[in-house]
Design an enzyme around this catalytic site. Sequence first.
Site, short mmCIF file in Angstrom:
data_model
loop_
_atom_site.label_atom_id
_atom_site.label_comp_id
_atom_site.label_asym_id
_atom_site.label_seq_id
_atom_site.Cartn_x
_atom_site.Cartn_y
_atom_site.Cartn_z
N THR A 34 0.82 -1.27 -0.17
CA THR A 34 0.09 0.02 0.06
C THR A 34 0.72 1.21 -0.07
O THR A 34 0.25 2.38 -0.29
CB THR A 34 -0.96 0.05 1.26
N CYS A 38 2.29 2.88 9.48
CA CYS A 38 1.33 3.01 10.44
C CYS A 38 2.19 2.86 11.86
O CYS A 38 3.26 2.41 12.27
CB CYS A 38 0.27 2.04 10.30
N CYS A 42 -2.60 0.81 14.85
CA CYS A 42 -3.57 1.23 13.97
C CYS A 42 -4.46 0.27 13.75
O CYS A 42 -4.34 -0.92 13.90
CB CYS A 42 -2.87 1.20 12.58
N ARG A 45 -7.19 -3.08 9.06
CA ARG A 45 -6.77 -4.46 8.85
C ARG A 45 -5.52 -5.21 8.80
O ARG A 45 -4.75 -4.27 8.28
CB ARG A 45 -7.73 -4.94 7.58
N ARG A 67 4.47 6.66 3.04
CA ARG A 67 3.79 7.87 3.49
C ARG A 67 2.87 7.46 4.49
O ARG A 67 2.67 6.17 4.82
CB ARG A 67 2.95 8.50 2.42
N CYS A 69 -0.08 6.94 7.42
CA CYS A 69 -1.38 6.55 7.29
C CYS A 69 -2.15 7.77 7.88
O CYS A 69 -1.93 8.34 8.81
CB CYS A 69 -1.57 5.42 8.28
N CYS A 72 -4.08 6.48 11.55
CA CYS A 72 -3.79 6.42 12.58
C CYS A 72 -2.56 7.66 12.96
O CYS A 72 -2.38 7.82 14.04
CB CYS A 72 -3.03 5.20 13.03
#
Length: 347
Positions: A34, A38, A42, A45, A67, A69, A72
């Site tokens: 992705t 995080c 967080c 999922r 980058r 999240c 969170c």
Amino acid sequence: MEGSKMIDSDTAWSAVMRRDRAFDGQFVTGVLTTGIYCRPSCAARHPNRTNVRFFANGADARAAGLRACKRCLPDEVSRDEAAVMAAIDEIRGAEDAPSLTALAQLTGYSPTHFQRVFKRAIGLSPAAYARALREERARDALTGGTSVTGAIYEAGYSSASRFYEGTKGRLGMSASDWRDGGKGRVIHWSVIETTLGAMLVAATDKGVCCLSFNEGVDDLRARFPKAELVAGGEGFRDLFETVTATVEQPVMATAVDIPLDVKGTAFQQRVWDELRRIPAGETRSYGQLAAALGNPKASRAVGGANGANNIAVLIPCHRVIAHDGGLGGYAYGTQIKAELLRREQAE
């Protein structure tokens, strides 16, 4: 872990799977598929383990092309820590405990949000922390020989009535008892044979104040030099039998409601409370315990509080082990520690 060797990947992944807030700020989780990173806690999922890399901080993750999240906000952790430290400095330096609104204005948060941030980091609300700080200062002053009245005002209480109202049931001994090193208090004791060896157990009318192994009344007197020590006593038979049963089955130690009369600073009390939250059959390292208290760098102080515990098993300091998985030390010998852990893990 990228950029840090303080936490191994298995420990980090375990924290992520638990969504453990105690590890927020110690590392971030990068998800390669992705392109985001995080906090460990967080709520998104969980990613596939094969797609995860761990980084010491957001800067390292961004350098790898990831980058933050937006759910969170992992880069907000350091801001939270700075806000909490600023609030602690304000509380410690103020004559009267600052209001939640004043602390929120100081740190740039809303009162509700700051209350959550502070409690997550410290384990107490700002008001509870201020009360604990006053209690700790009162203890230190009384133990050092300051008069009761002097200790009350030195600790930051505005009146004697506020002191007695605020510390009722938490200092264990009264203010005068603290000043006099327990003088005038009656401690009932017994040495009981158990499968772990001779066990010394002692209690005041408030609860158990000492539980140790291979010690006797002289050791108890060294701990409470000005208290009156009384052997046995029918009034304490049921309590001592319950304590013995708990020692023989240590898995019960966090389930049985045995009253305790413990003496310690606010920090020690927090460590001891956290020890009692460790489930039977599980262990923690000093670092993990410090992280759970919201201060990952306080492992040495946690070790000191652990060593100051006078009530073995009921405050289960045997559940703290070395960071490498070894038993570490134990005041009553590693053989007893190993047996306590074996019994709990066998349940």
